[in-house]
Design a protein around this motif. Structure first.
Motif, short mmCIF file in Angstrom:
data_model
loop_
_atom_site.label_atom_id
_atom_site.label_comp_id
_atom_site.label_asym_id
_atom_site.label_seq_id
_atom_site.Cartn_x
_atom_site.Cartn_y
_atom_site.Cartn_z
N LEU A 115 1.00 -1.10 -0.13
CA LEU A 115 0.01 -0.13 0.03
C LEU A 115 0.87 1.19 0.17
O LEU A 115 0.59 2.35 -0.63
CB LEU A 115 -0.97 0.09 1.21
N LEU A 116 1.90 1.24 0.69
CA LEU A 116 2.83 2.55 0.83
C LEU A 116 3.56 2.93 -0.63
O LEU A 116 3.99 3.82 -0.83
CB LEU A 116 3.82 2.12 1.70
N LYS A 117 3.31 1.67 -1.51
CA LYS A 117 3.98 2.33 -2.98
C LYS A 117 3.05 2.77 -3.83
O LYS A 117 3.33 3.56 -4.76
CB LYS A 117 4.25 0.82 -3.64
N THR A 118 1.84 3.10 -3.27
CA THR A 118 0.85 3.69 -4.18
C THR A 118 -0.11 4.63 -3.29
O THR A 118 -0.82 5.54 -3.82
CB THR A 118 -0.22 2.70 -4.45
N LEU A 119 -0.03 4.66 -1.84
CA LEU A 119 -0.88 5.41 -1.24
C LEU A 119 0.00 6.43 -0.11
O LEU A 119 0.93 6.10 0.25
CB LEU A 119 -1.90 4.71 -0.44
N PRO A 120 -0.57 7.57 0.26
CA PRO A 120 0.06 8.47 1.20
C PRO A 120 0.00 7.63 2.56
O PRO A 120 -0.74 6.56 2.69
CB PRO A 120 -0.86 9.52 1.39
N LYS A 121 1.19 7.96 3.21
CA LYS A 121 1.56 7.13 4.66
C LYS A 121 0.29 7.31 5.54
O LYS A 121 0.04 6.48 6.10
CB LYS A 121 2.60 7.87 5.17
N GLU A 122 -0.33 8.39 5.38
CA GLU A 122 -1.53 8.54 6.41
C GLU A 122 -2.74 7.95 6.18
O GLU A 122 -3.23 7.17 6.96
CB GLU A 122 -1.90 10.18 6.58
N ARG A 123 -2.71 7.56 4.76
CA ARG A 123 -4.05 6.71 4.46
C ARG A 123 -3.86 5.35 4.75
O ARG A 123 -4.44 4.64 4.92
CB ARG A 123 -4.31 7.10 2.86
N VAL A 124 -2.56 4.89 4.32
CA VAL A 124 -2.21 3.70 4.77
C VAL A 124 -2.22 3.20 6.23
O VAL A 124 -2.93 2.13 6.50
CB VAL A 124 -0.59 3.12 4.35
N ALA A 125 -2.05 4.28 7.05
CA ALA A 125 -1.88 3.84 8.59
C ALA A 125 -3.51 3.83 8.81
O ALA A 125 -3.85 2.73 9.69
CB ALA A 125 -1.43 4.96 9.15
N GLN A 126 -4.27 4.43 8.37
CA GLN A 126 -5.62 4.36 8.51
C GLN A 126 -6.53 3.15 7.94
O GLN A 126 -7.07 2.55 8.86
CB GLN A 126 -6.53 5.54 7.89
N ILE A 127 -5.97 2.60 6.92
CA ILE A 127 -6.58 1.31 6.31
C ILE A 127 -6.00 0.10 7.32
O ILE A 127 -6.78 -0.70 7.42
CB ILE A 127 -5.84 1.17 4.76
N MET A 128 -4.93 0.09 7.59
CA MET A 128 -4.17 -0.80 8.38
C MET A 128 -4.65 -0.94 9.85
O MET A 128 -4.94 -1.89 10.51
CB MET A 128 -2.72 -0.59 8.39
N GLU A 129 -5.00 0.43 10.26
CA GLU A 129 -5.34 0.47 11.55
C GLU A 129 -7.21 -0.33 11.47
O GLU A 129 -7.55 -1.01 12.50
CB GLU A 129 -5.87 1.85 12.24
N GLU A 130 -7.73 -0.12 10.38
CA GLU A 130 -9.08 -0.73 10.19
C GLU A 130 -8.98 -2.32 10.15
O GLU A 130 -9.93 -2.96 10.58
CB GLU A 130 -9.71 -0.09 8.97
N ILE A 131 -8.04 -2.63 9.36
CA ILE A 131 -7.71 -4.19 9.09
C ILE A 131 -7.56 -4.73 10.24
O ILE A 131 -8.12 -5.84 10.60
CB ILE A 131 -6.81 -4.19 8.23
N ARG A 132 -6.56 -4.14 11.19
CA ARG A 132 -6.05 -5.12 12.36
C ARG A 132 -7.39 -4.79 13.64
O ARG A 132 -7.39 -5.64 14.52
CB ARG A 132 -5.01 -4.40 13.05
N GLY A 133 -8.42 -3.90 13.47
CA GLY A 133 -9.36 -3.76 14.34
C GLY A 133 -8.82 -3.19 15.85
O GLY A 133 -7.68 -2.66 15.90
N PRO A 134 -9.54 -3.31 16.74
CA PRO A 134 -9.07 -2.77 18.03
C PRO A 134 -7.82 -3.14 18.62
O PRO A 134 -7.25 -4.45 18.15
CB PRO A 134 -10.12 -3.23 19.08
N ALA A 135 -6.96 -2.31 19.41
CA ALA A 135 -5.75 -2.85 19.76
C ALA A 135 -5.86 -3.77 20.93
O ALA A 135 -6.83 -3.85 21.63
CB ALA A 135 -5.05 -1.29 20.43
N GLY A 136 -4.78 -4.62 21.15
CA GLY A 136 -4.67 -5.56 21.91
C GLY A 136 -3.92 -6.78 21.62
O GLY A 136 -4.02 -6.94 20.22
N ARG A 137 -3.18 -7.36 22.37
CA ARG A 137 -2.36 -8.48 21.96
C ARG A 137 -3.18 -9.55 21.64
O ARG A 137 -2.68 -10.58 20.72
CB ARG A 137 -1.33 -8.67 23.26
#
Length: 334
Positions: free
Chosen positions: A83-105
């Motif tokens: 994703l970082l090869k095609t999208l801005p860093k901030e947008r990638v961070a948002q997408i990855m946060e959505e994919i991973r879901g809530p924080a927690g080990r």
């Protein structure tokens, strides 16, 4: 090629990690998600002695799969790099946060970071035994908030199962965890993304009238389309007229009399009548008298009182006790 039917995926991966040696294994661990590291480490610790022919079979299977067209290994990290090869860093961070879901080990850590309203709305459609397992795995204070939002009869069924619960079998616990991961967390990740206009509408709802008018006016000059979109998403005190009679009565039971008096002091006659006709004749007369006796009040105090009542209405709606119709003047019929 030799077959490895008796081994599960984590066991095969564990054998490969031991085979390639500590240096290479460390590099692979550094690229894994915490959940993957936990599962793989558990498999490695349980391997015991592995015959040489089984090690060879696993390596052959891995090499064969790696060489097949279309067989790729996907992970959070490879996805992020792509994703970082095609999208801005901030947008990638948002997408990855959505994919991973809530924080927690672990899954249970993640559930602890899900709001009790969202979790209760999901669990109320599950079997009481499943809900009992979940509530014994999250923190007691979080479990208490979730339990309080479940329907009374259902909540009691859950409590009774929690009281009778002994040690949950590992297979049953893993089954619940898989279900939560596949159904609840995946759906939550897809719905967690918030539209920027929705967020701004909530912010505008919290502004006093003068600040709202000033900022909205400036926004209309800069971007009229965005201003109209935000205005359509806002839910104000006047929008409470879209509540049905039952909804108004439910709201009245949760609003302090002094706050309601102050809020209606700055409201139009239509809004006042909405509340009056959903009260007893005596209560409505007393409220009219209190409003008349209040005298001049600051507009800011009225705004704060009305905002508090709107917030209470939204909370009741989130709990399913009333229905808010946003974006239309339609009323609901039960």
């Amino acid at each position: 090629m030799s077959e490895t039917p008796a081994l599960k995926g984590p066991q095969k991966a564990a054998i490969l990690m031991l085979t390639i040696g500590e240096e290479h294994a460390a590099k692979l661990f550094a690229r894994m998600h915490e959940d993957e590291i936990r599962d793989l480490s558990h498999a490695m610790a349980q391997l015991g002695t592995i015959p040489a022919e089984l090690v060879e079979a696993v390596c052959e299977e891995f090499a064969a799969n790696l060489g097949q067209a279309g067989r790729l290994i996907g992970s959070f990290e490879t996805t992020e790099r792509l994703l970082l090869k095609t999208l801005p860093k901030e947008r990638v961070a948002q997408i990855m946060e959505e994919i991973r879901g809530p924080a927690g080990r672990t899954m249970w850590d993640k559930l602890g970071n899900v709001s009790e309203t969202v979790l209760a709305n999901y669990l109320k459609n599950e079997y009481p035994q499943t809900v009992a397992v979940v509530l014994t795995k999250v923190k007691p204070d979080h479990a208490a908030r979730v339990l309080a939002l479940l329907p009374d009869g259902f909540a009691m069924e859950v409590v009774m199962r929690m009281l009778r619960m002994e040690n949950v079998q590992k297979e049953a616990l893993e089954g619940v965890e898989r279900t939560l991961k596949m159904e609840f967390m995946s759906n939550l990740a897809r719905t967690q993304r918030r539209d920027a206009h929705e967020l701004m509408a909530e912010i505008f709802n919290s502004l006093d009238r003068q600040a709202e008018a000033r900022i909205m006016g400036a926004l209309e000059e800069r971007n009229r389309e965005a201003a109209e979109r935000i205005r359509s998403l806002m839910f104000t005190f006047d929008d409470l007229k879209r509540l049905d009679a039952q909804g108004v009565q439910t709201l009245l039971r949760g609003v302090e009399k002094e706050r309601l008096t102050l809020a209606l002091k700055g409201a139009g006659e239509e809004m006042r009548e909405l509340f009056f006709r959903n009260m007893t004749e005596r209560a409505a007369k007393l409220l009219r008298d209190d409003i008349a006796a209040l005298g001049p009040v600051r507009l800011r105090d009225v705004d704060e009182a009305q905002a508090a009542i709107v917030a209470a209405a939204k909370e009741l709606a989130a709990q399913g006790q009333i229905q808010l119709s946003e974006g239309s003047n339609d009323q609901f019929v039960e």
